[in-house]
Each structure stands twice: as structure tokens, then as C-alpha cells.
Design an enzyme around this catalytic site. Structure first.
Site, PDB file in Angstrom:
ATOM      1  N   HIS A   1      -5.216   1.609   6.975  1.00 20.09           N
ATOM      2  CA  HIS A   1      -3.875   2.141   7.271  1.00 20.09           C
ATOM      3  C   HIS A   1      -3.554   3.300   6.312  1.00 20.09           C
ATOM      4  CE1 HIS A   1       0.614   1.438   8.049  1.00 20.09           C
ATOM      5  NE2 HIS A   1       0.619   2.178   6.962  1.00 20.09           N
ATOM      6  N   GLU A   2      -3.855   3.091   5.005  1.00 14.88           N
ATOM      7  CA  GLU A   2      -3.549   4.146   4.009  1.00 14.88           C
ATOM      8  C   GLU A   2      -4.464   5.350   4.202  1.00 14.88           C
ATOM      9  OE1 GLU A   2      -0.849   3.718   2.691  1.00 14.88           O
ATOM     10  OE2 GLU A   2      -0.679   1.563   2.988  1.00 14.88           O
TER      11      GLU A   2
ATOM     12  N   CYS B   1       5.087  -0.089   7.869  1.00 14.36           N
ATOM     13  CA  CYS B   1       4.865   1.145   7.100  1.00 14.36           C
ATOM     14  C   CYS B   1       6.193   1.550   6.458  1.00 14.36           C
ATOM     15  CB  CYS B   1       4.374   2.248   8.031  1.00 14.36           C
ATOM     16  SG  CYS B   1       4.041   3.801   7.170  1.00 14.36           S
ATOM     17  N   LEU B   2       6.120   1.886   5.179  1.00 11.62           N
ATOM     18  CA  LEU B   2       7.347   2.271   4.468  1.00 11.62           C
ATOM     19  C   LEU B   2       7.898   3.587   5.021  1.00 11.62           C
ATOM     20  CD1 LEU B   2       6.047   1.330   0.906  1.00 11.62           C
ATOM     21  CD2 LEU B   2       7.611  -0.006   2.349  1.00 11.62           C
TER      22      LEU B   2
ATOM     23  N   HIS C   1      -3.154   7.674   6.747  1.00  6.69           N
ATOM     24  CA  HIS C   1      -2.112   8.587   6.246  1.00  6.69           C
ATOM     25  C   HIS C   1      -2.729   9.898   5.740  1.00  6.69           C
ATOM     26  CE1 HIS C   1       1.690   6.427   6.431  1.00  6.69           C
ATOM     27  NE2 HIS C   1       1.161   5.341   5.876  1.00  6.69           N
TER      28      HIS C   1
ATOM     29  N   GLY D   1       0.847  -1.187   0.000  1.00  2.00           N
ATOM     30  CA  GLY D   1       0.000   0.000   0.000  1.00  2.00           C
ATOM     31  C   GLY D   1       0.881   1.234   0.000  1.00  2.00           C
TER      32      GLY D   1
ATOM     33  N   GLN E   1       2.845  10.156   1.701  1.00  2.92           N
ATOM     34  CA  GLN E   1       4.156   9.525   1.942  1.00  2.92           C
ATOM     35  C   GLN E   1       5.183   9.962   0.890  1.00  2.92           C
ATOM     36  OE1 GLN E   1       2.186   5.431   2.413  1.00  2.92           O
ATOM     37  NE2 GLN E   1       3.975   5.243   3.728  1.00  2.92           N
TER      38      GLN E   1
END
Ligand code: K1U
Ligand code: ZN
Length: 173
Positions: free
Chosen positions: A137-138, A95-96, A141, A46, A51
Site C-alpha cells: 500500500h505504501e 488510508c490516512l 503511494h 504506515g 502523503q
């Protein structure tokens, strides 16, 4: 398409609220293509536009199991949760933007989400399992929320301190 750098916490841009997309045009479709390329290269399952420093309400997701499974990319513009189940599910999240840290997070197990697709058409879909977790989760963000914000302040601050230490140890480029 372009491979873009992913912001790492504690970057203040990750804490901002993203703006709705007013018109789905070529710029947004290019952003989606760049997000997918960046997500697959990371690798991740994702990615949210903030981000990449783009404060726009755009997310991409692909929870295809492994390299053998054909890609199944989803791009959701202006996503809204229109229903969530009473039942919860707990997944270990990563998470990236919080590299090398993982923790259990509990969220609604099933969701219904309304969004615009890359043609600007209104769509609705239901998700469960890992896909429901990654979409939530996305979407977090887009509100400036990271998965570590669901942890105790003790655990969150420990992770943030480690990320700062790792950043300071990086060679200057
Ligand atoms: O940074 C992100 O938002 C992407 C994140 C999505 C996510 C993963 C797990 C639970 C919730 C949300 C990631 O993709 S982290 C990397 C990851 O989980 C993964 C990478 C390659 C293969 C399988 C998983
Ligand atoms: Zn993330």
C-alpha cells in the site's frame, strides 16, 4: 521531530511519482523521524513521504498490534519488490489520505523487498500478512496510486465526491 499535516485526496500531489533518494543523509533521517511521529500520532500503521508532500521514495511501517506491544518501526528507502507470491490475500484497507473510508483490496500475500535502511545500507526482507499489505500500500503511494485506485471507478468516484464535500464543509482557517 515534527508532526506534519497529511495530504487528503483528491490532492494532485498524491498522484505524482516520487523520486529515488540519491543519498541517505541527515535530511532523510529527519524526514523518517517526522514521518514516524506523524504516523503514530494519526494513528496509522504506515505512511509514505508523498502523503506529507515530500515526493521522495521513503516509507515507514509499524504493524505492532496494540498499545501493549512494543513499537517496531521500519523505514524503507527506495523500496523495490524483488519477488511476490502467486497466492493473493485480501485485507480491508484504510488510508490516512482517504479518511473514514475502507475497502477490501487483493494483493500478493507474500513479498520480498529490497531497500536502503536509515544508515544507507542495502537490506532485503520477506513479509507476509498485514505487513506485506501495508508495505505494498505504501509503495503504491510512491507511484501516485491510492487504494481507491484498486476499486471500480464507481466506488472510487463516490469516495472522492464525499471527500470533496467534506473539504468544502470545513471552516476556512
Ligand atoms: O495512509 C496510509 O498509508 C496508512 C494506512 C496504512 C494501511 C492500513 C491498512 C491497510 C493497508 C494500509 C493506515 O494506517 S490507515 C489507519 C489504520 O489502518 C490503523 C490505525 C490505527 C490502528 C490500526 C490501524
Ligand atoms: Zn495510504
Amino acid at each position: 521531530m515534527a508532526l506534519l499535516p497529511i495530504l487528503v485526496a483528491p490532492d494532485p500531489r498524491l498522484k505524482q511519482i516520487a523520486a529515488p533518494v540519491a543519498r541517505v543523509d541527515g535530511t532523510i533521517r529527519k524526514l523518517i523521524d517526522d514521518m514516524l511521529e506523524t504516523m503514530y500520532a494519526a494513528p496509522g500503521i504506515g505512511l509514505a513521504a508523498p502523503q506529507l508532500g515530500e515526493l521522495k521514495r521513503v516509507i515507514v511501517v509499524d504493524v505492532a498490534k496494540d498499545d501493549e506491544t512494543p513499537r517496531d518501526p521500519h523505514a524503507l528507502i527506495n523500496p523495490e519488490l524483488i519477488w511476490v507470491s502467486d497466492e493473493d490475500a485480501t485485507y480491508e484497507e484504510g488510508c490516512l489520505s482517504v479518511p473514514e473510508h475502507y475497502a477490501d483490496v487483493t494483493r500478493p500475500a507474500r513479498i520480498r523487498v529490497r531497500y536502503l535502511d536509515r544508515q544507507g545500507e542495502v537490506r532485503e526482507t520477506e513479509a507476509d500478512g498485514l505487513l506485506a499489505t501495508v508495505i505494498q500500500h505504501e509503495m503504491d503511494h510512491l507511484e501516485g496510486i491510492l487504494f481507491i485506485d484498486h476499486l471500480t471507478s464507481l466506488k472510487r468516484n463516490m469516495i472522492l465526491r464525499k471527500l470533496l464535500k467534506a473539504r468544502k464543509a470545513e471552516p476556512v482557517t
